[in-house]
Design an enzyme around this catalytic site. Structure first.
Site, PDB file in Angstrom:
ATOM      1  CG  ASP A  61       3.992  -1.827  19.445  1.00  0.00           C
ATOM      2  OD1 ASP A  61       4.457  -0.889  20.102  1.00  0.00           O
ATOM      3  OD2 ASP A  61       4.125  -3.020  19.771  1.00  0.00           O
ATOM      4  CG  ASP A  77      -5.121  -1.473  19.125  1.00  0.00           C
ATOM      5  OD1 ASP A  77      -4.097  -1.079  19.717  1.00  0.00           O
ATOM      6  OD2 ASP A  77      -5.238  -2.640  18.716  1.00  0.00           O
ATOM      7  CD  GLN A 125      -7.844  -5.161  18.108  1.00  0.00           C
ATOM      8  OE1 GLN A 125      -8.295  -6.297  18.285  1.00  0.00           O
ATOM      9  NE2 GLN A 125      -6.590  -4.843  18.401  1.00  0.00           N
ATOM     10  CG  ASP A 172       5.353  -7.689  15.356  1.00  0.00           C
ATOM     11  OD1 ASP A 172       5.661  -7.777  16.565  1.00  0.00           O
ATOM     12  OD2 ASP A 172       4.184  -7.520  14.967  1.00  0.00           O
ATOM     13  N   GLY A 228      -0.590   0.022  22.930  1.00  0.00           N
ATOM     14  CA  GLY A 228      -1.860  -0.439  23.477  1.00  0.00           C
ATOM     15  C   GLY A 228      -1.799  -1.841  24.053  1.00  0.00           C
TER      16      GLY A 228
END
Length: 404
Positions: free
Chosen positions: A121, A175, A218, A295, A124
């Site tokens: 990832d 993000d 998002q 996950d 963020g």
């Protein structure tokens, strides 16, 4: 430790002969990254995400190896449970041991002794939740390490650069993840910034045939913002799409409503990944809405705190009612941790704060999660996913296993 690691490379872990039934049949390694949809049942999807280091059978659960390790598990154990991919975290690995050091040591796969797919990832979420004194701008996010207070600047370009140094197969765009509840204007501002950062991440990532960068949808709990974000990311023609910001305290009903809005917009021929989710019930409900990958730290974190997941529901091994119970967690399980140790012994380990308790319960929980995913894959192929989901939930509702 060295002797144990050497043994794990040459000798299968206890129970591996029983537990590798779900492993994919080896095929010649592809040179490209791609996704193949094999079957559908309603909105539920059975597929394969393929890449040079291996194939991820979907629906898939990715054990979380935040700092290049799935806590209290050997890599061979994780693989033998049926995991095709693990997750690493950019924020933690950039702080310690450092992306450049991992690269110099041969990359994350070699460093962690995991030659199969790895997803990283962007860091963020950890910047939002862990870092001190963070400052967001169009350029990126400036923050201080939660470890030693050192100052860093994370830009979209630097996030991708770190992930490329780590050598991960699937990388996430940087993000801005907004905690809920939040004001709509704040959620929209973060969503628009994330879209601009996605473009910058795509440019930085470039053309990497055997790897992929996923965009992150998002928009908080606002359906119109989720729709706008999903359509904008779809137009970027990325190799995969993640749905973020839905493991930040909102009720399950909100998460499912957002999936109902978002999944139909995303391309059918690309993988869909719901980040940071979740409970077994979350996974089943999300699969029924078209999600392919998940996950969550829940199975290993719960195991470290004395909680076991089973087909009969959750079992709290801190509860004194287990101290004289000779039954295992599940006598029919393929996992030795569930099958070969009494609840009384597990209770003793947990109450004594012995490391073996966390090891066994983490093993049990990851085994249960992988079994849950295999059951869903089989049910989708057989065209009976909804019946299977009802049967699994009925098992949870009935509660603990009958007496032996």
């Amino acid at each position: 430790m060295t002797d144990q690691m050497q043994m794990s490379e040459t000798t299968p872990p206890l129970g591996a002969d029983r537990m590798n039934k779900g492993q994919p049949v080896p095929n010649p390694a592809p040179t490209e990254f791609g996704f193949k949809l094999l079957a559908t049942d309603g909105k539920a999807r059975r597929g394969e995400v393929f890449m040079p280091r291996g194939t991820i059978r979907t629906p898939a659960f990715m054990p979380v190896g935040t700092a290049a390790t799935v806590k209290f598990m050997y890599p061979g154990q994780v693989r033998d449970l049926g995991a095709d991919v693990i997750l690493g975290n950019t924020y933690h690995l950039m702080l310690r041991p450092g992306a450049e050091r991992v690269d110099a040591l041969g990359g994350l796969h070699k460093f962690a002794n995991w030659p199969y797919p790895i997803l990283t990832d962007s860091g963020g979420f950890q910047v939002m939740s862990l870092a001190q004194l963070r400052k967001m701008s169009e350029e990126g996010v400036e923050f201080k390490s939660h470890i030693d207070g050192a100052k860093f600047m994370m830009t979209p370009e630097r996030s991708i650069e770190i992930q490329c140094l780590l050598g991960s197969d699937i990388q996430m765009q940087l993000d801005e993840c907004t905690r809920l509840p939040a004001k709509e204007i704040e959620i929209e501002k973060a969503m628009q910034l994330s879209l601009r950062w996605a473009e910058r991440c795509k440019t930085q990532f470039g053309d990497r045939p055997g790897q992929a960068m996923f965009g992150i949808v998002q928009g908080g709990d606002i359906p119109r913002l989720r729709e706008e974000s999903a359509r904008a990311l779809k137009a970027m023609d990325l190799k995969g799409y993640s749905i973020g910001g839905l493991a930040v305290g909102e009720p399950q009903a909100v998460m499912l409503d957002i999936l109902d809005v978002t999944c139909p917009i995303l391309p059918e021929n690309k993988p869909r990944y719901l980040m940071g989710v979740g409970t077994p019930d979350d996974l089943m409900e999300a699969v029924s809405r078209g999600v392919d990958m998940f996950d969550c730290v829940m199975p290993t974190r719960a195991g470290r705190h004395g909680l076991a997941f089973t087909r009969f529901g959750k079992v709290n091994l801190k509860n004194a009612r287990h101290k004289d119970d000779p039954r295992p967690l599940d006598p029919e399980s393929d996992c030795p941790a569930a099958r070969d140790y009494s609840r009384a012994y597990l209770y003793h380990l947990v109450k004594s704060n012995e490391a073996l308790g966390a090891m066994l319960l983490s093993w049990n929980n990851l085994a249960y999660y992988q079994s849950l995913m295999q059951g869903m894959r089989d049910a989708i192929e057989a065209g009976r996913f909804e019946d299977h989901k009802a049967e699994v939930k009925e098992g949870w509702a009935r509660g603990d296993m009958p007496a032996l």
